[in-house]
Design a protein around this motif. Structure first.
Motif: not given
Length: 360
Positions: A123-129
């Motif tokens: 879950t989460g971790g968008y935009d390369g994170r």
């Protein structure tokens, strides 16, 4: 007037609110941490600008409303584990993957997925994170704090990245926007171009894939499907059950934007096939201070989000829509002089895509 509550009050919620006005639909973005609990009526509708949210008094109130559209979908697609399971169940191509559990070893990953594999937080971790590469030639091992918190995918040697956005109403009617060529820099969408004639042959395949998802989930509203192109095949990378950055160009370049399409679908206003006005380019403004000169560029349509400027943060975008490539290129050249140097390669990529260069 119909009333639609939007869970989240970021730039997407505000753009949805703006698109709802001509429809005589009252759209109300809601701060998930607000102290005042919204007063929902039985006939109201709830949608969301995000696929994951914490439990707060506001989100609990919205989630309890019987007219929360797609409520069952958000948690399923927000978790990459259940998202991948869905793609497999529907027989849609995606990168080979495994769940990172307590028993999985890097040796198994390399044996089954290849010498390069990408771990992604569930879950989460968008935009390369929220990503971590496993590379056999570097002897990379799986960090303990990633176990039971991630999936791992085969590293795909793709030709290019693209996305398609579609919309479905409650009766099952579906419409799609053209495939959009995208440029990711450090995992963050930086530019997009649509439509490109050379992608037309892939459009039916992309529509069939996304349409299968929309119908399989009995989904209502706009959904984005990000893909890798490998030769003439499409491999699904990520799904987003909401309006999406890759289709921001539709605000300027289509008769019905993705934001209006979503509001039509959830509010019960009839859908229509969006008509594309011309060739479109969108440049994301990432951690870039506002420059008043952008508004003086002929053909440019800047959209400033009004957020504090921080490194890497999405603070706005600029769209160009032209039926003639020459004027579009001229506008891009002018914009290039007004952006930080890190954007020079981005503008060069866009211009190569517009001109049909082999490296687009």
């Amino acid at each position: 007037m119909s009333k639609v509550w939007i869970l989240g009050h970021g730039q997407l919620g505000n753009m949805l609110k703006h698109a709802a006005m001509p429809l005589s639909v009252e759209a109300i973005p809601v701060d998930i941490d607000a102290k005042d609990i919204p007063d929902l009526q039985p006939q109201d509708v709830v949608t969301a600008e995000r696929e994951l949210w914490p439990d707060t008094p506001v989100t609990e109130k919205l989630a309890q409303h019987p007219n929360f559209i797609n409520l069952h979908v958000f948690s399923r697609l927000a978790d990459r584990y259940t998202q991948k399971q869905l793609l497999d169940d529907l027989g849609l191509a995606t990168s080979p993957w495994k769940l990172v559990d307590d028993s999985l070893t890097a040796t198994q990953v390399y044996a089954e997925l290849g010498e390069r594999a990408l771990m992604k937080r569930r879950t989460g971790g968008y935009d390369g994170r929220g990503q971590f590469w496993l590379k056999q030639y570097e002897g990379t091992e799986i960090p303990d704090d990633w176990r039971n918190e991630a999936i791992v995918e085969q590293g795909i040697n793709f030709d290019e990245e693209m996305a398609i956005v579609g919309v479905r109403d409650r009766q099952g009617n579906k419409f799609f926007y053209p495939l959009t060529l995208t440029l990711q820099v450090d995992g963050v969408l930086t530019a997009s171009v649509a439509p490109l004639p050379r992608l037309t042959m892939l459009q039916p395949k992309a529509e069939a894939m996304l349409g299968k998802l929309l119908d399989g989930l009995d989904y209502v509203g706009v959904m984005a499907m990000e893909c890798f192109r490998v030769d003439d095949e499409l491999i699904v990378n990520e799904l987003a059950p909401r309006v999406h950055n890759t289709a921001h160009w539709t605000q300027a370049g289509a008769s019905v934007s993705q934001f209006e399409s979503h509001m039509r679908a959830v509010a019960g206003v009839p859908l229509a096939q969006p008509q594309v006005k011309g060739l479109n380019v969108m440049i994301n403004l990432l951690g870039t201070p506002r420059d008043e000169r952008w508004w003086a560029i002929s053909g440019a349509e800047p959209y400033w989000y009004g957020k504090e400027v921080r490194e890497g943060r999405k603070v706005g975008h600029i769209t160009f829509t032209h039926s003639g490539d020459k004027s579009l290129i001229q506008g891009l050249d002018e914009l290039k002089e007004q952006l930080p140097e890190r954007y020079y390669q981005v503008i060069d990529w866009v211009e190569a895509a517009v001109e049909g260069g082999s490296d687009a």
